[in-house]
Design an enzyme around this catalytic site. Structure first.
Site, PDB file in Angstrom:
ATOM      1  N   LYS A 184      67.701  76.786   9.586  1.00  0.00           N
ATOM      2  CA  LYS A 184      66.441  77.274  10.152  1.00  0.00           C
ATOM      3  C   LYS A 184      65.985  78.590   9.493  1.00  0.00           C
ATOM      4  O   LYS A 184      66.761  79.235   8.785  1.00  0.00           O
ATOM      5  CB  LYS A 184      66.613  77.441  11.669  1.00  0.00           C
ATOM      6  CG  LYS A 184      66.868  76.109  12.404  1.00  0.00           C
ATOM      7  CD  LYS A 184      66.817  76.305  13.909  1.00  0.00           C
ATOM      8  CE  LYS A 184      67.070  74.991  14.655  1.00  0.00           C
ATOM      9  NZ  LYS A 184      66.882  75.140  16.112  1.00  0.00           N
ATOM     10  N   TYR A 193      59.973  67.563  16.405  1.00  0.00           N
ATOM     11  CA  TYR A 193      60.520  67.889  17.733  1.00  0.00           C
ATOM     12  C   TYR A 193      59.764  67.204  18.869  1.00  0.00           C
ATOM     13  O   TYR A 193      59.801  67.676  20.008  1.00  0.00           O
ATOM     14  CB  TYR A 193      60.512  69.409  17.937  1.00  0.00           C
ATOM     15  CG  TYR A 193      61.654  70.126  17.236  1.00  0.00           C
ATOM     16  CD1 TYR A 193      62.982  69.852  17.563  1.00  0.00           C
ATOM     17  CD2 TYR A 193      61.403  71.093  16.264  1.00  0.00           C
ATOM     18  CE1 TYR A 193      64.032  70.517  16.932  1.00  0.00           C
ATOM     19  CE2 TYR A 193      62.452  71.770  15.635  1.00  0.00           C
ATOM     20  CZ  TYR A 193      63.762  71.472  15.982  1.00  0.00           C
ATOM     21  OH  TYR A 193      64.799  72.134  15.370  1.00  0.00           O
ATOM     22  N   PHE A 208      60.058  75.281  26.234  1.00  0.00           N
ATOM     23  CA  PHE A 208      60.324  76.043  25.008  1.00  0.00           C
ATOM     24  C   PHE A 208      59.651  75.469  23.760  1.00  0.00           C
ATOM     25  O   PHE A 208      59.803  76.000  22.664  1.00  0.00           O
ATOM     26  CB  PHE A 208      61.841  76.173  24.793  1.00  0.00           C
ATOM     27  CG  PHE A 208      62.572  74.840  24.703  1.00  0.00           C
ATOM     28  CD1 PHE A 208      62.593  74.100  23.533  1.00  0.00           C
ATOM     29  CD2 PHE A 208      63.252  74.332  25.818  1.00  0.00           C
ATOM     30  CE1 PHE A 208      63.269  72.893  23.452  1.00  0.00           C
ATOM     31  CE2 PHE A 208      63.933  73.121  25.745  1.00  0.00           C
ATOM     32  CZ  PHE A 208      63.940  72.402  24.559  1.00  0.00           C
ATOM     33  N   THR A 225      74.300  75.104  21.429  1.00  0.00           N
ATOM     34  CA  THR A 225      72.898  75.403  21.097  1.00  0.00           C
ATOM     35  C   THR A 225      72.594  76.892  21.258  1.00  0.00           C
ATOM     36  O   THR A 225      71.907  77.485  20.431  1.00  0.00           O
ATOM     37  CB  THR A 225      71.964  74.589  22.026  1.00  0.00           C
ATOM     38  OG1 THR A 225      72.302  73.206  21.889  1.00  0.00           O
ATOM     39  CG2 THR A 225      70.508  74.787  21.652  1.00  0.00           C
ATOM     40  N   ASN A 273      68.616  79.879  16.136  1.00  0.00           N
ATOM     41  CA  ASN A 273      70.026  79.501  16.257  1.00  0.00           C
ATOM     42  C   ASN A 273      70.593  78.887  14.983  1.00  0.00           C
ATOM     43  O   ASN A 273      71.520  78.088  15.022  1.00  0.00           O
ATOM     44  CB  ASN A 273      70.248  78.604  17.491  1.00  0.00           C
ATOM     45  CG  ASN A 273      69.585  77.257  17.381  1.00  0.00           C
ATOM     46  OD1 ASN A 273      68.774  77.044  16.476  1.00  0.00           O
ATOM     47  ND2 ASN A 273      69.922  76.349  18.277  1.00  0.00           N
ATOM     48  N   HIS A 332      69.935  73.138  12.868  1.00  0.00           N
ATOM     49  CA  HIS A 332      69.688  71.956  13.704  1.00  0.00           C
ATOM     50  C   HIS A 332      70.579  70.842  13.190  1.00  0.00           C
ATOM     51  O   HIS A 332      70.836  70.761  11.991  1.00  0.00           O
ATOM     52  CB  HIS A 332      68.218  71.513  13.600  1.00  0.00           C
ATOM     53  CG  HIS A 332      67.998  70.135  14.162  1.00  0.00           C
ATOM     54  ND1 HIS A 332      67.824  69.901  15.508  1.00  0.00           N
ATOM     55  CD2 HIS A 332      68.000  68.913  13.571  1.00  0.00           C
ATOM     56  CE1 HIS A 332      67.701  68.593  15.714  1.00  0.00           C
ATOM     57  NE2 HIS A 332      67.804  67.977  14.553  1.00  0.00           N
ATOM     58  N   GLU A 335      65.365  61.078  12.190  1.00  0.00           N
ATOM     59  CA  GLU A 335      65.177  62.393  11.575  1.00  0.00           C
ATOM     60  C   GLU A 335      65.343  62.346  10.062  1.00  0.00           C
ATOM     61  O   GLU A 335      64.637  63.033   9.333  1.00  0.00           O
ATOM     62  CB  GLU A 335      66.155  63.397  12.200  1.00  0.00           C
ATOM     63  CG  GLU A 335      65.824  63.699  13.664  1.00  0.00           C
ATOM     64  CD  GLU A 335      66.788  64.658  14.335  1.00  0.00           C
ATOM     65  OE1 GLU A 335      66.571  64.969  15.518  1.00  0.00           O
ATOM     66  OE2 GLU A 335      67.768  65.101  13.676  1.00  0.00           O
TER      67      GLU A 335
HETATM   68  P1  CMP Z   1      67.724  72.208  17.985  1.00  0.00           P
HETATM   69  O1  CMP Z   1      69.052  71.567  17.789  1.00  0.00           O
HETATM   70  O2  CMP Z   1      66.943  72.474  16.746  1.00  0.00           O
HETATM   71  O3  CMP Z   1      66.855  71.296  18.963  1.00  0.00           O
HETATM   72  C1  CMP Z   1      65.829  71.835  19.765  1.00  0.00           C
HETATM   73  C2  CMP Z   1      65.807  73.333  19.759  1.00  0.00           C
HETATM   74  O4  CMP Z   1      65.090  73.954  20.802  1.00  0.00           O
HETATM   75  C3  CMP Z   1      67.217  73.860  19.907  1.00  0.00           C
HETATM   76  O5  CMP Z   1      67.961  73.609  18.736  1.00  0.00           O
HETATM   77  C4  CMP Z   1      66.942  75.335  20.227  1.00  0.00           C
HETATM   78  O6  CMP Z   1      66.792  76.104  19.037  1.00  0.00           O
HETATM   79  C5  CMP Z   1      65.575  75.287  20.936  1.00  0.00           C
HETATM   80  N1  CMP Z   1      65.658  75.650  22.341  1.00  0.00           N
HETATM   81  C6  CMP Z   1      65.059  76.703  22.925  1.00  0.00           C
HETATM   82  N2  CMP Z   1      65.315  76.754  24.221  1.00  0.00           N
HETATM   83  C7  CMP Z   1      66.098  75.698  24.507  1.00  0.00           C
HETATM   84  C8  CMP Z   1      66.718  75.203  25.701  1.00  0.00           C
HETATM   85  N3  CMP Z   1      66.558  75.807  26.880  1.00  0.00           N
HETATM   86  N4  CMP Z   1      67.463  74.088  25.603  1.00  0.00           N
HETATM   87  C9  CMP Z   1      67.626  73.439  24.435  1.00  0.00           C
HETATM   88  N5  CMP Z   1      67.067  73.863  23.273  1.00  0.00           N
HETATM   89  C10 CMP Z   1      66.329  74.988  23.305  1.00  0.00           C
END
Ligand code: CMP
Length: 140
Positions: free
Chosen positions: A10, A50, A58, A92, A113, A116, A127
């Site tokens: 990311k 997404y 979010f 996550t 974070n 992904h 994906e």
């Molecule tokens: P990712 O694996 O990229 O998939 C969805 C993303 O949403 C997740 O990682 C996080 O970076 C983001 N995100 C933000 N808030 C939340 C949440 N409460 N629960 C899950 N994903 C979240």
């Protein structure tokens, strides 16, 4: 079973200059990078990627973050690649991720974070196809 999974480094991790360190985690775990591209995602592309999260609170912040800078997108291949990659990434929320995981070691917040990874075979297939035509995957 040999699987493929979609991985994204990311914008936060690209900005921190740790693409190589993250790739080393994949390689040391026996996952092979069989396709890769660095991209600045458009808003429409990030929203489409997404889409499953479009009704989550979010969603807007997630999309803005994902288009805030370039990302590195790759297909990882190997034995149990989907689960293996999820173990390498950690929880996550980086605050809950175990020491030694990518998110614990390189990430700051639940949005920023670092990585992904696909969560299941069906999502991995979707994906991977979203970013790579079959011809762009170099399995052997
Ligand atoms: P990712 O694996 O990229 O998939 C969805 C993303 O949403 C997740 O990682 C996080 O970076 C983001 N995100 C933000 N808030 C939340 C949440 N409460 N629960 C899950 N994903 C979240």
């Amino acid at each position: 079973t040999v699987q493929r999974t979609l991985s994204i480094v990311k914008p936060d991790a690209v900005a921190k200059n740790v693409i190589g360190k993250i790739y080393t985690r994949f390689e040391d775990a026996g996952l092979k990078i069989v396709a890769a591209q660095m991209r600045q995602l458009s808003q429409a592309e990030a929203e489409g990627f997404y889409e499953v999260h479009k009704d989550r609170p979010f969603f807007k912040d997630l999309v803005s973050f994902m288009i805030s800078g370039p990302v590195m997108i790759q297909v990882l291949e190997g034995e149990d690649a989907i689960l293996k990659n999820r173990e390498l990434m950690g929880a996550t929320d980086p605050k809950k991720a175990a020491p030694g995981t990518i998110r614990h070691d390189f990430a700051e917040s639940i949005d920023a974070n670092a990585v992904h990874g696909s969560d299941a075979p069906e999502t991995a297939a979707r994906e991977i196809a979203y970013f790579f035509p079959a011809l762009a995957i170099h399995s052997r």
